[in-house]
Design a protein around this motif. Structure first.
Motif, PDB file in Angstrom:
ATOM      1  N   LEU A 160       0.846  -1.187   0.008  1.00 41.77           N
ATOM      2  CA  LEU A 160       0.100  -0.026  -0.041  1.00 41.77           C
ATOM      3  C   LEU A 160       0.899   1.399   0.076  1.00 41.77           C
ATOM      4  O   LEU A 160       0.621   2.153  -0.563  1.00 41.77           O
ATOM      5  CB  LEU A 160      -0.907   0.094   1.196  1.00 41.77           C
ATOM      6  N   ILE A 161       1.890   1.106   0.923  1.00 43.30           N
ATOM      7  CA  ILE A 161       2.742   2.309   0.963  1.00 43.30           C
ATOM      8  C   ILE A 161       4.219   1.857   0.673  1.00 43.30           C
ATOM      9  O   ILE A 161       4.799   0.958   1.152  1.00 43.30           O
ATOM     10  CB  ILE A 161       2.715   2.920   2.339  1.00 43.30           C
ATOM     11  N   THR A 162       4.971   2.585  -0.306  1.00 41.47           N
ATOM     12  CA  THR A 162       6.216   2.511  -0.564  1.00 41.47           C
ATOM     13  C   THR A 162       7.147   3.625  -0.321  1.00 41.47           C
ATOM     14  O   THR A 162       6.638   4.786  -0.249  1.00 41.47           O
ATOM     15  CB  THR A 162       6.624   1.743  -1.913  1.00 41.47           C
ATOM     16  N   ASP A 203     -17.765   9.279  11.150  1.00 40.24           N
ATOM     17  CA  ASP A 203     -18.450   9.459  10.055  1.00 40.24           C
ATOM     18  C   ASP A 203     -17.944   8.431   8.963  1.00 40.24           C
ATOM     19  O   ASP A 203     -18.475   8.370   7.839  1.00 40.24           O
ATOM     20  CB  ASP A 203     -18.280  10.700   9.179  1.00 40.24           C
ATOM     21  N   GLY A 204     -17.121   7.424   9.454  1.00 44.99           N
ATOM     22  CA  GLY A 204     -16.771   6.247   8.460  1.00 44.99           C
ATOM     23  C   GLY A 204     -15.384   6.449   7.618  1.00 44.99           C
ATOM     24  O   GLY A 204     -15.039   5.475   7.193  1.00 44.99           O
ATOM     25  N   THR A 205     -15.018   7.933   7.796  1.00 49.04           N
ATOM     26  CA  THR A 205     -13.656   7.888   7.265  1.00 49.04           C
ATOM     27  C   THR A 205     -12.600   7.291   7.929  1.00 49.04           C
ATOM     28  O   THR A 205     -12.476   7.268   9.142  1.00 49.04           O
ATOM     29  CB  THR A 205     -13.581   9.471   7.384  1.00 49.04           C
ATOM     30  N   ALA A 206     -11.840   6.451   7.154  1.00 49.31           N
ATOM     31  CA  ALA A 206     -10.486   5.890   7.712  1.00 49.31           C
ATOM     32  C   ALA A 206      -9.111   6.529   7.588  1.00 49.31           C
ATOM     33  O   ALA A 206      -9.038   7.053   6.345  1.00 49.31           O
ATOM     34  CB  ALA A 206     -10.417   4.366   7.187  1.00 49.31           C
ATOM     35  N   TRP A 207      -8.629   6.892   8.479  1.00 49.25           N
ATOM     36  CA  TRP A 207      -7.398   7.585   8.673  1.00 49.25           C
ATOM     37  C   TRP A 207      -6.338   6.756   8.886  1.00 49.25           C
ATOM     38  O   TRP A 207      -6.243   5.736   9.691  1.00 49.25           O
ATOM     39  CB  TRP A 207      -7.308   8.655   9.693  1.00 49.25           C
ATOM     40  N   LEU A 217      -7.886   6.685   3.947  1.00 48.19           N
ATOM     41  CA  LEU A 217      -8.192   5.361   3.121  1.00 48.19           C
ATOM     42  C   LEU A 217      -9.493   5.310   2.450  1.00 48.19           C
ATOM     43  O   LEU A 217     -10.264   5.751   2.908  1.00 48.19           O
ATOM     44  CB  LEU A 217      -7.969   4.138   3.919  1.00 48.19           C
ATOM     45  N   LYS A 218      -9.669   4.700   1.382  1.00 48.79           N
ATOM     46  CA  LYS A 218     -11.015   4.483   0.688  1.00 48.79           C
ATOM     47  C   LYS A 218     -11.782   3.496   1.458  1.00 48.79           C
ATOM     48  O   LYS A 218     -11.100   2.874   2.490  1.00 48.79           O
ATOM     49  CB  LYS A 218     -10.659   3.945  -0.729  1.00 48.79           C
ATOM     50  N   MET A 278     -10.500   0.260   2.438  1.00 49.61           N
ATOM     51  CA  MET A 278      -9.327   0.180   3.273  1.00 49.61           C
ATOM     52  C   MET A 278      -8.199  -0.680   2.719  1.00 49.61           C
ATOM     53  O   MET A 278      -7.204  -0.847   3.303  1.00 49.61           O
ATOM     54  CB  MET A 278      -9.736  -0.945   4.341  1.00 49.61           C
ATOM     55  N   THR A 279      -7.956  -0.696   1.390  1.00 45.06           N
ATOM     56  CA  THR A 279      -6.804  -0.950   0.599  1.00 45.06           C
ATOM     57  C   THR A 279      -6.249  -0.267  -0.294  1.00 45.06           C
ATOM     58  O   THR A 279      -5.361  -0.359  -0.895  1.00 45.06           O
ATOM     59  CB  THR A 279      -7.221  -2.341  -0.059  1.00 45.06           C
ATOM     60  N   GLU A 280      -6.896   0.990  -0.263  1.00 46.00           N
ATOM     61  CA  GLU A 280      -6.532   2.202  -1.181  1.00 46.00           C
ATOM     62  C   GLU A 280      -6.177   3.683  -0.535  1.00 46.00           C
ATOM     63  O   GLU A 280      -7.144   3.725   0.315  1.00 46.00           O
ATOM     64  CB  GLU A 280      -7.166   2.285  -2.416  1.00 46.00           C
TER      65      GLU A 280
END
Length: 410
Positions: free
Chosen positions: A32-34, A56-60, A73-74, A77-79
């Motif tokens: 996900l992160i390089t 509110d459902g936002t993933a940080w 994160l979308k 949870m994978t992007e």
């Protein structure tokens, strides 16, 4: 994880399972992160991820050593969902834990290691994950038998909050003792005052096996830093992790501060403390001094026991140019790695002459954790050098180093 041979540095992946106990599998088939996503002069910066799913459902997602990164994160949870941002917090090292309680965001993190100390836990608060973040100080000190200490926070579980962390206190049945790489998990009660500040945590062997003892009143405020000399206006934290100097400096030791000056150096440097951090320089044209910016940050700041004085000397003449020959007292509140600037509009005019050698210095208490300047890993400024109490500043391989600073004309 260390990435494969196609990309250098650490990387962060995503694993997924239908049960918290597993089995887990790779959710993406790639990292996900390089390191390519977070250009920095550090090959280990993409470590220690923490995830908060907001109301509110936002993933940080937050992560990093020694730079703290933040991204959305979308919903899958994978992007990533937007750009990666840098969050500069005082004394930040690694191991962030992002949490939220009663509308306030908390970042609890391992601190002080880049200053040559064993890690502590510090924390900051903010109205949004993007900030502005307010440094709240140290939550707890070093861990037994472990150089590192990382945090987890459980809030208001059945009316009680908890701090989870690690130490190296346990001994295995075969007699092998704990250590920095043989860590054990422990837990203490965590309390907040009416303003939402965390009470400092005392590490105990009993942990939560002992009955809770809620404190009363309010958490003590951070130490008053005092006042700067009225002849200089101090502007702290104008820009975190500066990629370039703002405006048009008349003279600068480096052109790309974040990239070229990654090393924190303070009065407590390994191998012997100092009370004077100096960078010499030679202007190529006359400069009517208007402003000075340092790439600096971290430390505990000034107070009644930790002073800081800004000095600018004409080396050949041996004269001090600031504060009627005595330098200027500086009040410094802890800040993350960023710009520390001094405006001399209220100071009598100072003209730096072309070809003269000058010594710019911060003077403080020897071995005190007051402040750190950011230094280079090589001799990036050929017209001057950095020193600690007249000892040339060099890295562990013996290469000269320079402090990152910029001068602006009136």
């Amino acid at each position: 994880m260390q990435h494969n041979d196609t990309q250098p540095g650490k990387a962060i992946g995503v694993a997924v399972a239908d049960n918290p106990l597993g089995p887990f599998k790779d959710a993406r088939g790639s990292a996900l992160i390089t390191d390519a996503a977070t250009p920095a002069p550090y090959g280990w910066n993409d470590i220690d991820p923490t995830v908060l799913i907001d109301d509110d459902g936002t993933a940080w997602l937050a992560w990093g050593n020694p730079v703290l990164y933040l991204a959305k994160l979308k919903s899958n949870m994978t992007e990533l969902d937007g750009p990666i941002e840098k969050i500069a917090l005082p004394n930040y090292t690694e191991g962030p834990w992002l949490s939220k309680r009663k509308g306030m965001y908390y970042m609890t993190y391992a601190s002080m290691a880049h200053q040559g100390l064993a890690e502590h836990l510090s924390y900051a608060t903010a109205p949004s994950p993007r900030g502005p973040w307010t440094y709240q100080g140290t939550l707890t000190g070093t861990a037994k038998n472990s150089y590192t200490i990382h945090a987890g926070v459980i809030d208001d579980f059945k009316g009680q909050s908890y701090l989870v962390y690690h130490n190296g206190a346990l001994t295995l049945p075969d007699g092998e003792t704990g250590a920095g790489a043989r860590r054990s998990v422990t837990m203490e009660y965590l309390y907040y005052d009416a303003d939402g500040r965390m009470w400092p945590v005392t590490q105990t062997e009993a942990g939560i096996s002992a009955p809770p003892k809620p404190p009363t009143g309010k958490v003590p405020a951070l130490a008053d830093p005092g006042r700067s000399d009225p002849r200089v206006a101090v502007q702290q934290f104008a820009q975190g992790y500066p990629e370039t100097w703002p405006g048009s400096p008349a003279l600068a030791s480096v052109t790309r501060p974040f990239e070229q000056a990654p090393e924190p150096v303070g009065f407590h440097r390994d191998g012997g403390g100092a009370s004077r951090l100096v960078q010499t320089f030679v202007p190529r044209a006359d400069i009517a001094l208007g402003r000075l910016s340092l790439y600096a940050g971290d430390g505990h700041g000034t107070d009644a026991t930790r002073s800081l004085r800004l000095s600018l000397r004409d080396v050949e003449a041996g004269t001090e140019l600031l504060g009627a020959g005595e330098g200027l007292a500086i009040a410094y509140r802890p800040q993350g790695a960023g710009l520390l600037s001094f405006d001399f509009s209220a100071h009598p005019p100072v003209v730096l002459k072309s070809g003269h050698r000058y010594a710019l210095a911060l003077q403080g208490e020897k071995d005190a954790l007051t402040i750190n300047l950011r230094a280079s890993r090589s001799d990036v400024y050929a017209d001057g050098e950095a020193s600690l109490d007249d000892r040339p500043l060099k890295d562990r391989e013996g290469r000269p180093m320079d402090f990152a600073f910029a001068l602006y004309a009136r």
